[in-house]
Design an enzyme around this catalytic site. Structure first.
Site, short mmCIF file in Angstrom:
data_model
loop_
_atom_site.label_atom_id
_atom_site.label_comp_id
_atom_site.label_asym_id
_atom_site.label_seq_id
_atom_site.Cartn_x
_atom_site.Cartn_y
_atom_site.Cartn_z
N HIS A 19 50.73 13.99 69.62
CA HIS A 19 50.87 15.23 68.86
C HIS A 19 50.39 16.42 69.68
CE1 HIS A 19 49.27 17.75 65.27
NE2 HIS A 19 50.58 17.90 65.30
N HIS B 280 51.33 26.76 68.94
CA HIS B 280 51.48 26.36 67.54
C HIS B 280 51.43 27.56 66.60
CE1 HIS B 280 50.17 24.96 63.55
NE2 HIS B 280 50.86 23.85 63.82
O1 G3P Z 1 56.10 17.60 64.35
C1 G3P Z 1 55.06 17.09 63.60
C2 G3P Z 1 53.91 18.05 63.50
O2 G3P Z 1 53.70 18.64 64.75
C3 G3P Z 1 54.10 19.11 62.45
O3 G3P Z 1 52.93 19.78 62.18
O4 G3P Z 1 51.56 21.81 62.27
O5 G3P Z 1 51.17 20.03 63.92
O6 G3P Z 1 53.20 21.42 64.07
P1 G3P Z 1 52.19 20.80 63.16
MG MG Z 2 54.27 20.46 65.73
#
Ligand code: G3P
Ligand code: MG
Length: 251
Positions: free
Chosen positions: A17, A59
């Site tokens: 992630h 992000h």
């Molecule tokens: O793509 C899955 C995840 O990255 C979505 O949540 O907020 O971490 O971008 P976020």
């Molecule tokens: Mg994401």
């Protein structure tokens, strides 16, 4: 290349992630290096546009949380973003880590056989432009690669713009809970996969999505009991902050 929809999932069962999960500053090359070091063969990252429309990893819409900058990312040109420190917020050992452009990440991923899920993360009002420009850049940067990057987004507008700009790149729709009309949304978007919150997915939903031939990814899964349950339900891939997991799961 094997397309996910109906014919299997070409991405591995685990994805790091935001590049390096919990072990490196999010959305930086230090993160991708950590993912490779820990044995991952795929990672996810968030991409938006600088003021001069360069595809850049970040992000948040604003710079404060994960960099030394201030204000809206969308108002800063790439030259200014490139001078910011995107590592010190996590630890002094990451001081000076830059905000990468998507082009830098593509070069690293292709050189290190790391597959990529690019989350289209538009700034306010930039849904269509982000979908179009990120998809065009990704198609160019990954031209000729055996497995293309997977484009995902919570924004249907961004995904539709990506579909028009680079129809051959696979797309996934991101949602929190699975809505009742998930099948018609995937159909309308021409998506090959659904990416959902692993805590909100139910077993019947997982079965229905897989029976319809779609790829199924859950985010952000950081405990082994949940991982085991979701794999048992047929989920293809988990997006995780736990970089230690490939070894743990092999054991
Ligand atoms: O793509 C899955 C995840 O990255 C979505 O949540 O907020 O971490 O971008 P976020
Ligand atoms: Mg994401």
């Amino acid at each position: 290349m094997t397309m996910p929809h109906g014919t299997g999932w070409p991405y591995p069962p685990l994805m790091a992630h935001r590049g390096g999960g919990a072990l490196a500053p999010e959305n930086t090359l230090a993160g991708f290096r950590a993912a490779v070091r820990y044995g991952f063969s795929a990672a996810e990252c968030d991409v938006k546009l600088s003021a001069d429309q360069i595809c850049v990893l970040m992000h948040d819409d604003t710079l404060e949380r994960t960099s030394s900058g201030h204000g809206a990312l969308a108002l800063q040109p790439m030259a200014g973003l490139a001078e910011l420190d995107a590592g010190s917020w996590l630890g002094v050992e990451f001081a000076g880590e830059p905000i990468p452009a998507l082009a830098n990440v593509a070069a690293y991923c292709r050189a290190n056989q790391l597959l990529l899920n690019i989350e289209l993360k538009p700034g306010p009002g930039q849904e269509a432009m982000t979908g179009r420009l990120v998809a065009q850049a990704a198609a160019r940067l990954w031209a000729g690669s055996e497995v293309p990057p997977l484009l995902s987004s919570f924004s249907r507008v961004a995904l539709l713009a990506a579909a028009t700009a680079a129809p051959d790149l696979p797309r996934a729709w991101l949602t929190e809970a699975v809505p009742d009309d998930w099948a018609s949304v995937l159909e309308q978007l021409g998506a090959v996969a659904l990416h959902v919150d692993g805590q909100l997915l139910t077993r019947p939903q997982a079965a229905a999505i897989k029976a319809a031939g779609y790829g199924l990814l859950c985010y952000t899964v950081n405990d082994l009991a949940s991982a085991q349950r979701l794999y048992q339900w047929g989920v293809d891939c988990l997006c995780t902050d736990r970089l230690d997991w490939p070894l743990a799961i092999r054991r």
